[in-house]
Design a protein around this motif. Structure first.
Motif, PDB file in Angstrom:
ATOM      1  N   ALA A 147      29.452  34.414  37.901  1.00  0.00           N
ATOM      2  CA  ALA A 147      30.827  34.250  37.415  1.00  0.00           C
ATOM      3  C   ALA A 147      31.696  35.419  37.875  1.00  0.00           C
ATOM      4  N   SER A 148      31.161  36.618  37.823  1.00  0.00           N
ATOM      5  CA  SER A 148      31.932  37.798  38.212  1.00  0.00           C
ATOM      6  C   SER A 148      32.246  37.806  39.703  1.00  0.00           C
ATOM      7  N   ILE A 149      31.268  37.469  40.537  1.00  0.00           N
ATOM      8  CA  ILE A 149      31.568  37.481  41.978  1.00  0.00           C
ATOM      9  C   ILE A 149      32.482  36.314  42.353  1.00  0.00           C
ATOM     10  N   ASP A 150      32.422  35.240  41.587  1.00  0.00           N
ATOM     11  CA  ASP A 150      33.360  34.134  41.802  1.00  0.00           C
ATOM     12  C   ASP A 150      34.788  34.584  41.488  1.00  0.00           C
ATOM     13  N   VAL A 151      34.947  35.271  40.369  1.00  0.00           N
ATOM     14  CA  VAL A 151      36.270  35.786  40.005  1.00  0.00           C
ATOM     15  C   VAL A 151      36.730  36.824  41.026  1.00  0.00           C
ATOM     16  N   MET A 152      35.803  37.653  41.486  1.00  0.00           N
ATOM     17  CA  MET A 152      36.157  38.647  42.507  1.00  0.00           C
ATOM     18  C   MET A 152      36.706  37.959  43.752  1.00  0.00           C
ATOM     19  N   GLU A 153      36.049  36.915  44.165  1.00  0.00           N
ATOM     20  CA  GLU A 153      36.465  36.192  45.371  1.00  0.00           C
ATOM     21  C   GLU A 153      37.845  35.571  45.166  1.00  0.00           C
ATOM     22  N   SER A 184      43.192  43.194  41.901  1.00  0.00           N
ATOM     23  CA  SER A 184      42.062  44.126  41.855  1.00  0.00           C
ATOM     24  C   SER A 184      40.782  43.402  41.404  1.00  0.00           C
ATOM     25  N   VAL A 185      39.678  43.807  41.999  1.00  0.00           N
ATOM     26  CA  VAL A 185      38.384  43.205  41.654  1.00  0.00           C
ATOM     27  C   VAL A 185      37.449  44.215  40.988  1.00  0.00           C
ATOM     28  N   VAL A 186      37.949  45.427  40.748  1.00  0.00           N
ATOM     29  CA  VAL A 186      37.106  46.527  40.256  1.00  0.00           C
ATOM     30  C   VAL A 186      36.446  46.177  38.921  1.00  0.00           C
ATOM     31  N   GLU A 187      37.205  45.651  37.984  1.00  0.00           N
ATOM     32  CA  GLU A 187      36.660  45.316  36.657  1.00  0.00           C
ATOM     33  C   GLU A 187      35.529  44.292  36.774  1.00  0.00           C
ATOM     34  N   TRP A 188      35.713  43.288  37.611  1.00  0.00           N
ATOM     35  CA  TRP A 188      34.711  42.235  37.762  1.00  0.00           C
ATOM     36  C   TRP A 188      33.510  42.735  38.545  1.00  0.00           C
ATOM     37  N   GLN A 189      33.744  43.651  39.464  1.00  0.00           N
ATOM     38  CA  GLN A 189      32.624  44.251  40.186  1.00  0.00           C
ATOM     39  C   GLN A 189      31.744  45.039  39.212  1.00  0.00           C
ATOM     40  N   GLU A 190      32.364  45.760  38.299  1.00  0.00           N
ATOM     41  CA  GLU A 190      31.592  46.532  37.313  1.00  0.00           C
ATOM     42  C   GLU A 190      30.784  45.607  36.401  1.00  0.00           C
ATOM     43  N   LYS A 191      31.385  44.492  35.996  1.00  0.00           N
ATOM     44  CA  LYS A 191      30.652  43.526  35.153  1.00  0.00           C
ATOM     45  C   LYS A 191      29.445  42.986  35.907  1.00  0.00           C
ATOM     46  N   ALA A 192      29.644  42.622  37.158  1.00  0.00           N
ATOM     47  CA  ALA A 192      28.535  42.094  37.964  1.00  0.00           C
ATOM     48  C   ALA A 192      27.481  43.165  38.220  1.00  0.00           C
ATOM     49  N   LYS A 193      27.926  44.399  38.436  1.00  0.00           N
ATOM     50  CA  LYS A 193      26.991  45.502  38.675  1.00  0.00           C
ATOM     51  C   LYS A 193      26.130  45.773  37.442  1.00  0.00           C
ATOM     52  N   THR A 194      26.767  45.777  36.275  1.00  0.00           N
ATOM     53  CA  THR A 194      26.036  46.003  35.026  1.00  0.00           C
ATOM     54  C   THR A 194      25.006  44.900  34.806  1.00  0.00           C
ATOM     55  N   ALA A 196      24.596  41.590  44.547  1.00  0.00           N
ATOM     56  CA  ALA A 196      25.720  40.678  44.772  1.00  0.00           C
ATOM     57  C   ALA A 196      27.073  41.336  44.553  1.00  0.00           C
ATOM     58  N   ALA A 197      27.209  42.178  43.542  1.00  0.00           N
ATOM     59  CA  ALA A 197      28.511  42.795  43.243  1.00  0.00           C
ATOM     60  C   ALA A 197      28.985  43.669  44.397  1.00  0.00           C
ATOM     61  N   ASP A 198      28.108  44.517  44.899  1.00  0.00           N
ATOM     62  CA  ASP A 198      28.499  45.401  45.995  1.00  0.00           C
ATOM     63  C   ASP A 198      28.760  44.625  47.276  1.00  0.00           C
ATOM     64  N   HIS A 199      27.934  43.625  47.539  1.00  0.00           N
ATOM     65  CA  HIS A 199      28.150  42.812  48.738  1.00  0.00           C
ATOM     66  C   HIS A 199      29.495  42.098  48.678  1.00  0.00           C
ATOM     67  N   MET A 200      29.790  41.500  47.544  1.00  0.00           N
ATOM     68  CA  MET A 200      31.047  40.763  47.427  1.00  0.00           C
ATOM     69  C   MET A 200      32.234  41.719  47.487  1.00  0.00           C
ATOM     70  N   ALA A 201      32.117  42.888  46.860  1.00  0.00           N
ATOM     71  CA  ALA A 201      33.214  43.857  46.899  1.00  0.00           C
ATOM     72  C   ALA A 201      33.517  44.291  48.329  1.00  0.00           C
ATOM     73  N   THR A 202      32.502  44.323  49.156  1.00  0.00           N
ATOM     74  CA  THR A 202      32.702  44.713  50.552  1.00  0.00           C
ATOM     75  C   THR A 202      33.358  43.601  51.358  1.00  0.00           C
ATOM     76  N   VAL A 203      32.951  42.367  51.126  1.00  0.00           N
ATOM     77  CA  VAL A 203      33.430  41.281  51.988  1.00  0.00           C
ATOM     78  C   VAL A 203      34.726  40.627  51.522  1.00  0.00           C
ATOM     79  N   VAL A 204      35.165  40.898  50.304  1.00  0.00           N
ATOM     80  CA  VAL A 204      36.398  40.239  49.854  1.00  0.00           C
ATOM     81  C   VAL A 204      37.604  40.675  50.676  1.00  0.00           C
ATOM     82  N   ASN A 205      37.514  41.809  51.329  1.00  0.00           N
ATOM     83  CA  ASN A 205      38.620  42.291  52.154  1.00  0.00           C
ATOM     84  C   ASN A 205      38.579  41.760  53.579  1.00  0.00           C
ATOM     85  N   ILE A 206      37.567  41.000  53.906  1.00  0.00           N
ATOM     86  CA  ILE A 206      37.460  40.418  55.246  1.00  0.00           C
ATOM     87  C   ILE A 206      38.190  39.088  55.234  1.00  0.00           C
TER      88      ILE A 206
END
Length: 182
Positions: free
Chosen positions: A58-64, A72-82, A111-121
């Motif tokens: 759910a978090s990486i979906d919201v990030m995307e 900003s996707v920082v809050e959702w990245q932290e949720k997915a990371k936790t 998944a959180a770190d991977h998605m955080a990296t690719v959302v800017n592509i």
């Protein structure tokens, strides 16, 4: 054939049937207790694991989705990371009882770190990565569900599918575009 011989043969057949029934019952009881033991070992982790996998997805979906809106996707990245850290802790406790699930859970953890990296592509890369993670999570859930239902570790085929899907994500990640398109 006289009556004494017939009685002896009938008694022998009845004794043989009793012995076979005893052996079959003992084997079935042993299998049932092994299945119950497997379920008892795995059961305490199922609720937490399923919630954490869902949280990651759910978090990486919201990030995307937020990234496409420029938010900003920082809050959702932290949720997915936790949730990923909790999945990793659970993975360490159940990896011997659910072989093959280990690689898949390890991949979901990132998944959180991977998605955080690719959302800017630019393009559909993050959507494709999300789809791959969703497929992996569905396969993990199916493997755990069947394992619990059957009272046995995942089958060889299910383990191979999980390893293959985790490897596909890893390979997809390695081959990602490194910079945002100009």
């Amino acid at each position: 054939m006289d009556q004494g011989l017939a009685t002896t043969i009938a008694a022998g057949i009845a004794a043989l049937v009793s012995v076979v029934t005893l052996v079959v019952t003992a084997v079935m009881d042993r299998q049932a207790s092994a299945k119950a033991a497997h379920r008892e070992i795995v059961a305490p982790y199922l609720v937490e694991l399923s919630e954490d996998i869902y949280t990651i997805l759910a978090s990486i979906d919201v990030m995307e989705k937020r990234s496409t809106l420029g938010q900003s996707v920082v809050e959702w990245q932290e949720k997915a990371k936790t949730a990923g850290q909790r999945v990793d802790g659970t993975r360490r406790r159940i990896r011997y009882f659910l072989p093959g699930v280990d690689d898949a859970l390890r991949e979901l953890r990132t998944a959180a770190d991977h998605m955080a990296t690719v959302v800017n592509i630019e393009g559909t890369y993050s959507g494709k990565l999300l789809a791959k993670y969703s497929g992996l999570a569905a396969s993990v859930n199916a493997a755990i569900r069947v394992s619990y239902r059957t009272g046995a570790p995942p089958s060889w085929l299910r383990r191979r599918i999980l390893v293959w899907k985790a490897k596909r994500i890893s390979d997809f990640w390695v081959e990602r575009p490194k910079k945002k398109s100009a």
